[in-house]
Design a protein around this motif. Structure first.
Motif, PDB file in Angstrom:
ATOM      1  N   TYR A  55       0.824  -0.935   0.152  1.00 22.08           N
ATOM      2  CA  TYR A  55      -0.021   0.045   0.008  1.00 22.08           C
ATOM      3  C   TYR A  55       0.759   1.149  -0.004  1.00 22.08           C
ATOM      4  N   ARG A  56       1.815   1.326   0.720  1.00 19.31           N
ATOM      5  CA  ARG A  56       2.850   2.167   0.973  1.00 19.31           C
ATOM      6  C   ARG A  56       3.640   2.639  -0.399  1.00 19.31           C
ATOM      7  N   GLN A  57       3.894   1.382  -1.025  1.00 22.83           N
ATOM      8  CA  GLN A  57       4.388   1.670  -2.437  1.00 22.83           C
ATOM      9  C   GLN A  57       3.398   2.422  -3.395  1.00 22.83           C
ATOM     10  N   VAL A  58       2.318   1.946  -3.454  1.00 17.81           N
ATOM     11  CA  VAL A  58       1.372   2.308  -4.568  1.00 17.81           C
ATOM     12  C   VAL A  58       0.736   3.734  -4.238  1.00 17.81           C
ATOM     13  N   GLN A  59       0.622   4.111  -2.759  1.00 23.00           N
ATOM     14  CA  GLN A  59      -0.278   5.504  -2.618  1.00 23.00           C
ATOM     15  C   GLN A  59       0.839   6.221  -1.764  1.00 23.00           C
ATOM     16  N   GLY A  60       1.989   5.811  -1.257  1.00 27.61           N
ATOM     17  CA  GLY A  60       2.889   6.866  -0.838  1.00 27.61           C
ATOM     18  C   GLY A  60       2.473   7.390   0.519  1.00 27.61           C
ATOM     19  N   ASP A  61       3.220   8.406   1.192  1.00 26.31           N
ATOM     20  CA  ASP A  61       2.793   8.727   2.270  1.00 26.31           C
ATOM     21  C   ASP A  61       1.335   9.855   2.434  1.00 26.31           C
ATOM     22  N   PRO A  62       0.500   9.939   3.056  1.00 19.32           N
ATOM     23  CA  PRO A  62      -0.541  10.666   3.063  1.00 19.32           C
ATOM     24  C   PRO A  62      -0.499  12.197   3.403  1.00 19.32           C
ATOM     25  N   PRO A  63      -1.050  13.042   2.919  1.00 20.46           N
ATOM     26  CA  PRO A  63      -0.823  14.500   3.246  1.00 20.46           C
ATOM     27  C   PRO A  63      -1.079  14.501   4.679  1.00 20.46           C
ATOM     28  N   PRO A  64      -0.255  15.627   5.645  1.00 19.04           N
ATOM     29  CA  PRO A  64      -0.815  15.573   6.960  1.00 19.04           C
ATOM     30  C   PRO A  64      -2.161  15.844   7.125  1.00 19.04           C
ATOM     31  N   PRO A  65      -2.984  15.304   8.077  1.00 16.70           N
ATOM     32  CA  PRO A  65      -4.079  15.940   8.590  1.00 16.70           C
ATOM     33  C   PRO A  65      -4.239  17.449   8.835  1.00 16.70           C
ATOM     34  N   GLN A  66      -5.241  17.947   8.650  1.00 16.25           N
ATOM     35  CA  GLN A  66      -5.471  19.444   8.803  1.00 16.25           C
ATOM     36  C   GLN A  66      -5.541  19.659  10.513  1.00 16.25           C
ATOM     37  N   TRP A  67      -4.761  20.283  11.047  1.00 15.23           N
ATOM     38  CA  TRP A  67      -4.596  20.682  12.360  1.00 15.23           C
ATOM     39  C   TRP A  67      -4.616  22.226  12.638  1.00 15.23           C
TER      40      TRP A  67
END
Ligand SMILES: [Zn+2]
Length: 297
Positions: A55-67
Motif C-alpha cells: 500500500y505504501r509503495q502504491v499510495q505513498g505517504d498521506p498528506p498531513p491531516p489539517q490541524w
C-alpha cells in the motif's frame, strides 16, 4: 508489554490504517512483532506487514491531516515549571511516580525537579507574574469561561475554585482535527462562553487561582478526533521526540501528539529542552532537535 498496552497498540494501528499513514502502521506492526510469540500469529503479522508495504509503495505517504496550529498564549518568555507527562497524563488517576517527557526521558517527579514536578500532568506550566495577558492560541469558540467546580487541593489543604477558560478550535478543512485549549489559574476572565475569538486575542489575565502553589499559567491541549478511546484525550503540543513509540500514543485512553505550534510561536522550553542538563537522563535525538529548531521552538 501488558494486555492493556497491547490493546492500545492495536487501537493506534487501526487509526494509522484508517488515515492511510502507512509509515506509522509499519512502525506499530514492528512493535507488535517484538511482542508476539505464537508462530501462527507472527506469520499472519508478516503477511499483514507485506500488505502494508505494498500500500505504501502504491499510495505513498498521506498528506498531513489539517490541524489548527497554535499561536503563543502569551507575549515574551517565562520559565517552564512542568511538562506534559507522556507516561499517564491523567492527574489524580496517575500517582505511579513515573514521569516521561516528550523527549522520552524518564524520572521520578518531585517538587525539586526543574521540569516535571507533577505526576500525571496533562499540560505545560509557565511561571509568570499575576496579571500577564493570556492570549487565545488559535481561532475558536469559548466553551468554558467560569470558575471550576470547587474541589479539595491537597497541596494547599483547602477547597479551591480556580478561574479557567476553554476554547474549541475546529480544523480548517472537513475531516480536520478538532482541538481544545485550556488556560487555568487565571486571575481574570475577559471572554464569555459562546464568544468567537481570534488567535492572539486577550482572553484573560494570569494568576494563581485554584490549586496552584504560585502564579503560573497551566496550558493544556486536548484532541477530539482519532483518539484511541474515541473520547477526547490530552496531547503534548510539542509532540514526541523520544526514541521508540510515545507511551501515551499507545495507551487505551491516549492519542498521538504532534508538534502543533506555528513557525516561531512555540514558547521556549528553556533548560527543560536541554536534555543534557537534566541529571541522570539519556540524551535527546539530534535529528528531532534540529527539526524542532527549524520549526521555531
Ligand atoms: Zn499545570
Amino acid at each position: 508489554m501488558s494486555q492493556e498496552v497491547l490493546r492500545g497498540v492495536y487501537a493506534q494501528l487501526s487509526r494509522a490504517v484508517e488515515r492511510r499513514d502507512w509509515a506509522q502502521a509499519l512502525r506499530l506492526v514492528d512493535l507488535l512483532r517484538q511482542q508476539l510469540q505464537d508462530p501462527a500469529q507472527l506469520q499472519k503479522l508478516e503477511s499483514y506487514r507485506r500488505q502494508l508495504e505494498s500500500y505504501r509503495q502504491v499510495q505513498g505517504d498521506p498528506p498531513p491531516p489539517q490541524w489548527p496550529l497554535l499561536h503563543k498564549p502569551f507575549i515574551g518568555d517565562f520559565p517552564v515549571t512542568n511538562l506534559f507527562d507522556h507516561d499517564l497524563p491523567l492527574g489524580k488517576e496517575d500517582g505511579n511516580g513515573r514521569f516521561v517527557s516528550g523527549q522520552g526521558q524518564v524520572w521520578t517527579p518531585s517538587p525539586q525537579h526543574p521540569c516535571g514536578k507533577s505526576d500525571g500532568h496533562a499540560g505545560y506550566d509557565w511561571a509568570m507574574p499575576v496579571g500577564t495577558p493570556i492570549l487565545a492560541a488559535a481561532p475558536g469558540r469559548v466553551t468554558v469561561a467560569r470558575p471550576e467546580p470547587e474541589f479539595f487541593c491537597p497541596s494547599l489543604s483547602r477547597p479551591v475554585r480556580g478561574l479557567r477558560v476553554r476554547i474549541l478550535h475546529e480544523g480548517e478543512s472537513p475531516g480536520g482535527i478538532r482541538l481544545e485549549t485550556l488556560y487555568a489559574h487565571l486571575s481574570q476572565i475577559r471572554v464569555h462562553e459562546g464568544q468567537r475569538v481570534a488567535a492572539g486575542e486577550v482572553i484573560g489575565l494570569s494568576g494563581e487561582s485554584g490549586c496552584a502553589s504560585g502564579p503560573h499559567l497551566h496550558f493544556e491541549v486536548r484532541r477530539f478526533d482519532q483518539t484511541n478511546s474515541g473520547q477526547p484525550a490530552p496531547v503534548d503540543p510539542y509532540g514526541w521526540f523520544g526514541a521508540g513509540l510515545d507511551p501515551w500514543s499507545i495507551h487505551p485512553l491516549g492519542a498521538e501528539s504532534l508538534f502543533l505550534w506555528q513557525v516561531g510561536q512555540a514558547p521556549s522550553l528553556g533548560a527543560c529542552w536541554q536534555a543534557q542538563q537534566l541529571p541522570g537522563l539519556p540524551g535527546h535525538r539530534p535529528a528531532a532537535l534540529e527539526r524542532f529548531k527549524r520549526r521555531g521552538g
